[in-house]
Design a protein around this motif. Structure first.
Motif, short mmCIF file in Angstrom:
data_model
loop_
_atom_site.label_atom_id
_atom_site.label_comp_id
_atom_site.label_asym_id
_atom_site.label_seq_id
_atom_site.Cartn_x
_atom_site.Cartn_y
_atom_site.Cartn_z
N VAL A 139 0.95 -9.50 4.17
CA VAL A 139 -0.12 -9.64 5.15
C VAL A 139 -1.50 -9.45 4.53
CG1 VAL A 139 1.29 -9.10 7.15
CG2 VAL A 139 0.18 -7.25 5.92
N ASP A 140 -1.60 -8.67 3.50
CA ASP A 140 -2.80 -8.50 2.68
C ASP A 140 -2.34 -8.47 1.24
OD1 ASP A 140 -4.96 -8.35 4.49
OD2 ASP A 140 -4.51 -6.25 4.96
N PRO A 141 -3.22 -8.74 0.29
CA PRO A 141 -2.80 -8.68 -1.11
C PRO A 141 -2.21 -7.30 -1.45
CG PRO A 141 -4.92 -9.75 -0.96
CD PRO A 141 -4.60 -9.21 0.42
N GLY A 142 -0.96 -7.29 -1.88
CA GLY A 142 -0.30 -6.04 -2.25
C GLY A 142 0.28 -5.26 -1.09
N PHE A 143 0.27 -5.81 0.13
CA PHE A 143 0.82 -5.10 1.29
C PHE A 143 1.82 -6.02 2.00
CE2 PHE A 143 0.49 -3.80 5.85
CZ PHE A 143 1.13 -2.57 5.70
N HIS A 144 3.09 -5.63 1.95
CA HIS A 144 4.18 -6.43 2.52
C HIS A 144 4.78 -5.67 3.70
CE1 HIS A 144 4.45 -8.97 -1.16
NE2 HIS A 144 3.95 -7.87 -1.70
N VAL A 145 5.11 -6.39 4.75
CA VAL A 145 5.83 -5.79 5.88
C VAL A 145 7.09 -6.61 6.14
CG1 VAL A 145 3.81 -4.77 6.98
CG2 VAL A 145 4.49 -7.08 7.59
N GLY A 146 8.11 -5.94 6.62
CA GLY A 146 9.37 -6.62 6.87
C GLY A 146 9.91 -6.30 8.24
N ASN A 147 10.57 -7.29 8.82
CA ASN A 147 11.30 -7.05 10.06
C ASN A 147 12.46 -8.03 10.13
OD1 ASN A 147 10.60 -9.52 11.49
ND2 ASN A 147 8.58 -8.66 11.77
N ASP A 148 13.43 -7.67 10.93
CA ASP A 148 14.46 -8.63 11.25
C ASP A 148 14.35 -8.90 12.74
OD1 ASP A 148 15.74 -6.53 12.54
OD2 ASP A 148 17.38 -6.38 11.12
N ARG A 149 15.26 -9.59 13.30
CA ARG A 149 15.13 -9.97 14.70
C ARG A 149 15.15 -8.78 15.64
NH1 ARG A 149 19.09 -15.19 14.68
NH2 ARG A 149 18.50 -15.72 12.57
N ARG A 150 15.69 -7.67 15.18
CA ARG A 150 15.87 -6.53 16.07
C ARG A 150 14.87 -5.40 15.86
NH1 ARG A 150 21.06 -4.91 13.94
NH2 ARG A 150 20.57 -6.38 12.33
N GLN A 151 14.33 -5.25 14.66
CA GLN A 151 13.55 -4.06 14.39
C GLN A 151 12.56 -4.25 13.24
OE1 GLN A 151 16.08 -0.95 13.00
NE2 GLN A 151 16.87 -2.11 11.29
N PHE A 152 11.57 -3.37 13.21
CA PHE A 152 10.63 -3.27 12.09
C PHE A 152 11.37 -2.57 10.96
CE2 PHE A 152 7.39 -0.52 10.00
CZ PHE A 152 6.69 -1.53 9.37
N LEU A 153 11.37 -3.15 9.77
CA LEU A 153 12.09 -2.57 8.64
C LEU A 153 11.24 -1.56 7.88
CD1 LEU A 153 13.82 -5.77 7.22
CD2 LEU A 153 14.82 -3.97 8.65
N GLY A 154 9.94 -1.87 7.69
CA GLY A 154 9.08 -0.98 6.94
C GLY A 154 8.02 -1.77 6.20
N SER A 155 7.39 -1.09 5.24
CA SER A 155 6.31 -1.74 4.49
C SER A 155 6.38 -1.35 3.02
CB SER A 155 4.94 -1.33 5.07
OG SER A 155 4.76 0.06 4.93
N ILE A 156 5.71 -2.15 2.21
CA ILE A 156 5.65 -1.94 0.76
C ILE A 156 4.23 -2.21 0.32
CG2 ILE A 156 6.51 -2.70 -1.48
CD1 ILE A 156 9.06 -3.63 0.02
N THR A 157 3.69 -1.31 -0.48
CA THR A 157 2.36 -1.52 -1.06
C THR A 157 2.47 -1.47 -2.57
OG1 THR A 157 1.82 0.83 -1.02
CG2 THR A 157 1.21 -0.45 0.91
N GLY A 158 1.58 -2.19 -3.24
CA GLY A 158 1.52 -2.10 -4.70
C GLY A 158 1.55 -3.45 -5.37
N THR A 159 1.57 -3.38 -6.69
CA THR A 159 1.61 -4.58 -7.54
C THR A 159 2.61 -4.32 -8.66
OG1 THR A 159 -0.09 -3.76 -9.04
CG2 THR A 159 -0.85 -5.01 -7.11
N PRO A 160 3.01 -5.38 -9.39
CA PRO A 160 3.94 -5.17 -10.50
C PRO A 160 3.39 -4.21 -11.56
CG PRO A 160 3.84 -7.49 -9.95
CD PRO A 160 2.76 -6.80 -9.14
N LEU A 161 2.08 -4.17 -11.74
CA LEU A 161 1.51 -3.29 -12.76
C LEU A 161 1.57 -1.82 -12.36
CD1 LEU A 161 -1.64 -5.35 -13.84
CD2 LEU A 161 0.54 -5.10 -15.03
N GLU A 162 1.32 -1.53 -11.09
CA GLU A 162 1.30 -0.12 -10.65
C GLU A 162 2.60 0.33 -10.00
OE1 GLU A 162 -0.86 -0.77 -6.32
OE2 GLU A 162 -2.11 -0.35 -8.06
N GLY A 163 3.50 -0.59 -9.71
CA GLY A 163 4.75 -0.26 -9.03
C GLY A 163 4.61 -0.49 -7.53
N PHE A 164 5.74 -0.50 -6.85
CA PHE A 164 5.76 -0.76 -5.42
C PHE A 164 6.21 0.49 -4.68
CE2 PHE A 164 6.38 -4.83 -7.53
CZ PHE A 164 5.41 -5.60 -6.90
N ARG A 165 5.36 0.99 -3.80
CA ARG A 165 5.67 2.15 -2.97
C ARG A 165 6.25 1.64 -1.65
NH1 ARG A 165 1.11 2.56 -5.32
NH2 ARG A 165 -0.18 2.00 -3.55
N ALA A 166 7.47 2.08 -1.36
CA ALA A 166 8.19 1.59 -0.19
C ALA A 166 8.23 2.66 0.90
CB ALA A 166 9.61 1.20 -0.59
#
Length: 96
Positions: free
Chosen positions: A30-57
């Motif tokens: 949704v923004d550079p380095g900010f990912h959100v996930g859901n399936d049809r039933r629920q919000f799964l969560g979010s992930i921030t970061g880049t390959p250089l700094e790592g991804f915080r889930a």
């Protein structure tokens, strides 16, 4: 067992393994380095970061899941955390 049945069984097992290794749900950056996930039933969560700094889930309740080097591994961890968050209240209800 015939060769045809054996080959079909192998193909089904391989397809299940591929599906299990893929992150569940729909993931959107949704923004550079900010990912959100859901399936049809629920919000799964979010992930921030880049390959250089790592991804915080983070899980569905914004709880920290972990720091990952690979985005797909982070997505799978968030999906697993969301699954356990959903099944835990169901288990508590069954014990009551």
């Amino acid at each position: 067992m015939s060769a045809r049945i054996r080959n079909t069984a192998k193909a089904i097992t391989a397809a299940r393994a591929r599906a299990a290794s893929r992150p569940r749900g729909l993931w959107v950056e949704v923004d550079p380095g900010f990912h959100v996930g859901n399936d049809r039933r629920q919000f799964l969560g979010s992930i921030t970061g880049t390959p250089l700094e790592g991804f915080r889930a983070f899980g569905p309740q914004s709880d920290f899941v972990g720091l990952f080097d690979d985005l797909d591994v982070a997505k799978a961890a968030v999906a697993a955390a969301a699954s356990s968050a959903v099944s835990a209240p169901e288990a508590e209800r069954q014990l009551s």
